[in-house]
Design a protein around this motif. Structure first.
Motif, PDB file in Angstrom:
ATOM      1  N   ASN A   1     -27.690  31.099 -58.705  1.00 12.32           N
ATOM      2  CA  ASN A   1     -26.486  31.554 -59.416  1.00 12.32           C
ATOM      3  C   ASN A   1     -25.211  31.544 -58.571  1.00 12.32           C
ATOM      4  OD1 ASN A   1     -27.765  31.992 -61.923  1.00 12.32           O
ATOM      5  ND2 ASN A   1     -28.610  33.898 -61.121  1.00 12.32           N
ATOM      6  N   PHE A   2     -25.114  30.626 -57.631  1.00 13.60           N
ATOM      7  CA  PHE A   2     -23.862  30.415 -56.919  1.00 13.60           C
ATOM      8  C   PHE A   2     -22.934  29.612 -57.838  1.00 13.60           C
ATOM      9  CE2 PHE A   2     -26.218  31.761 -53.324  1.00 13.60           C
ATOM     10  CZ  PHE A   2     -25.397  31.858 -52.210  1.00 13.60           C
ATOM     11  N   THR A   3     -21.663  29.628 -57.545  1.00 19.73           N
ATOM     12  CA  THR A   3     -20.722  28.748 -58.228  1.00 19.73           C
ATOM     13  C   THR A   3     -20.188  27.752 -57.206  1.00 19.73           C
ATOM     14  OG1 THR A   3     -18.881  30.259 -57.805  1.00 19.73           O
ATOM     15  CG2 THR A   3     -19.988  30.474 -59.930  1.00 19.73           C
TER      16      THR A   3
ATOM     17  N   ASP B   1     -17.155  26.197 -55.772  1.00 19.83           N
ATOM     18  CA  ASP B   1     -15.708  26.409 -55.713  1.00 19.83           C
ATOM     19  C   ASP B   1     -14.943  25.094 -55.600  1.00 19.83           C
ATOM     20  OD1 ASP B   1     -15.881  29.138 -55.898  1.00 19.83           O
ATOM     21  OD2 ASP B   1     -15.375  29.533 -53.815  1.00 19.83           O
TER      22      ASP B   1
ATOM     23  N   ARG C   1     -20.288  29.554 -53.658  1.00 16.14           N
ATOM     24  CA  ARG C   1     -19.982  30.979 -53.484  1.00 16.14           C
ATOM     25  C   ARG C   1     -20.821  31.822 -54.433  1.00 16.14           C
ATOM     26  NH1 ARG C   1     -15.883  33.231 -51.218  1.00 16.14           N
ATOM     27  NH2 ARG C   1     -14.633  31.348 -51.248  1.00 16.14           N
ATOM     28  N   LYS C   2     -21.267  32.968 -53.901  1.00 11.65           N
ATOM     29  CA  LYS C   2     -21.915  34.011 -54.699  1.00 11.65           C
ATOM     30  C   LYS C   2     -21.384  35.326 -54.177  1.00 11.65           C
ATOM     31  CE  LYS C   2     -25.145  36.019 -57.279  1.00 11.65           C
ATOM     32  NZ  LYS C   2     -24.509  36.811 -58.296  1.00 11.65           N
ATOM     33  N   ASP C   3     -20.555  35.988 -54.968  1.00 12.75           N
ATOM     34  CA  ASP C   3     -19.928  37.244 -54.568  1.00 12.75           C
ATOM     35  C   ASP C   3     -19.207  37.058 -53.232  1.00 12.75           C
ATOM     36  OD1 ASP C   3     -20.960  38.486 -56.927  1.00 12.75           O
ATOM     37  OD2 ASP C   3     -22.893  38.669 -55.928  1.00 12.75           O
ATOM     38  N   ASN C   4     -19.628  37.736 -52.157  1.00 11.05           N
ATOM     39  CA  ASN C   4     -18.946  37.619 -50.864  1.00 11.05           C
ATOM     40  C   ASN C   4     -19.575  36.581 -49.934  1.00 11.05           C
ATOM     41  OD1 ASN C   4     -17.015  39.635 -51.388  1.00 11.05           O
ATOM     42  ND2 ASN C   4     -18.514  41.216 -50.936  1.00 11.05           N
TER      43      ASN C   4
ATOM     44  N   GLU D   1     -20.316  32.687 -48.854  1.00 14.42           N
ATOM     45  CA  GLU D   1     -19.816  31.324 -48.989  1.00 14.42           C
ATOM     46  C   GLU D   1     -20.592  30.417 -48.048  1.00 14.42           C
ATOM     47  OE1 GLU D   1     -15.444  29.748 -49.405  1.00 14.42           O
ATOM     48  OE2 GLU D   1     -15.926  29.972 -47.276  1.00 14.42           O
TER      49      GLU D   1
ATOM     50  N   THR E   1     -28.487  42.197 -50.379  1.00 15.49           N
ATOM     51  CA  THR E   1     -28.299  42.335 -51.808  1.00 15.49           C
ATOM     52  C   THR E   1     -28.598  43.771 -52.227  1.00 15.49           C
ATOM     53  OG1 THR E   1     -28.981  41.537 -53.996  1.00 15.49           O
ATOM     54  CG2 THR E   1     -30.659  41.534 -52.283  1.00 15.49           C
ATOM     55  N   ASN E   2     -28.137  44.149 -53.391  1.00 15.57           N
ATOM     56  CA  ASN E   2     -28.402  45.493 -53.894  1.00 15.57           C
ATOM     57  C   ASN E   2     -29.597  45.531 -54.839  1.00 15.57           C
ATOM     58  OD1 ASN E   2     -27.173  44.097 -55.987  1.00 15.57           O
ATOM     59  ND2 ASN E   2     -26.094  45.888 -56.763  1.00 15.57           N
TER      60      ASN E   2
ATOM     61  N   GLN F   1     -32.605  44.292 -48.563  1.00 12.93           N
ATOM     62  CA  GLN F   1     -31.931  45.492 -49.037  1.00 12.93           C
ATOM     63  C   GLN F   1     -32.380  46.669 -48.175  1.00 12.93           C
ATOM     64  OE1 GLN F   1     -32.772  46.334 -53.150  1.00 12.93           O
ATOM     65  NE2 GLN F   1     -31.361  48.063 -53.242  1.00 12.93           N
TER      66      GLN F   1
END
Length: 122
Positions: free
Chosen positions: A30-32, A34, A46-49, A51, A76-77, A120
């Protein structure tokens, strides 16, 4: 040695199959994407913070086989939920486990053979 300020660390990894790398990181993790070059010789994911950049071998970076002596460790949470979503679709290095150093984590290999660890705090 001059004093400097380091502002960011972004891994730059090589891939011999950029289309498969793009698919793995976007569809599985589920990265995008950029930015990418039209010929797909370089891209940034990128995935959240987090890269990561990937490139194909070139005159400046020509490693015969994509290798790295370490791993990419991603905090990760929701490590248990992430494990459940990845355990049947990725090559596993080690399954979800609680470690005495206070982390719950697992590790997979990406399509290039790079080791990705997800953890985690307990």
């Amino acid at each position: 040695m001059s004093t400097y300020i380091a502002t960011k660390l972004t891994p730059m990894l090589e891939s011999h199959d950029m289309q498969a790398t793009l698919k793995f990181y976007t569809a599985v993790l589920n990265f995008t994407c950029d930015v990418k070059l039209e010929d797909l010789s370089w891209l940034t994911l990128r995935k959240d913070n987090i890269e990561i950049m990937f490139c194909t071998p070139n005159e400046h970076r020509n490693i015969p086989k994509s290798i790295m002596s370490g791993s990419l460790y991603i905090n990760t949470n929701e490590v248990a939920a992430l494990w459940e979503s990845l355990k049947n679709v990725c090559e596993i290095c080690y399954p979800l486990e609680d470690f005495e150093y206070g982390m719950r984590e697992f590790a997979i290999y990406d399509n290039n053979g790079y080791l990705l660890q997800f953890g985690q705090d307990l």
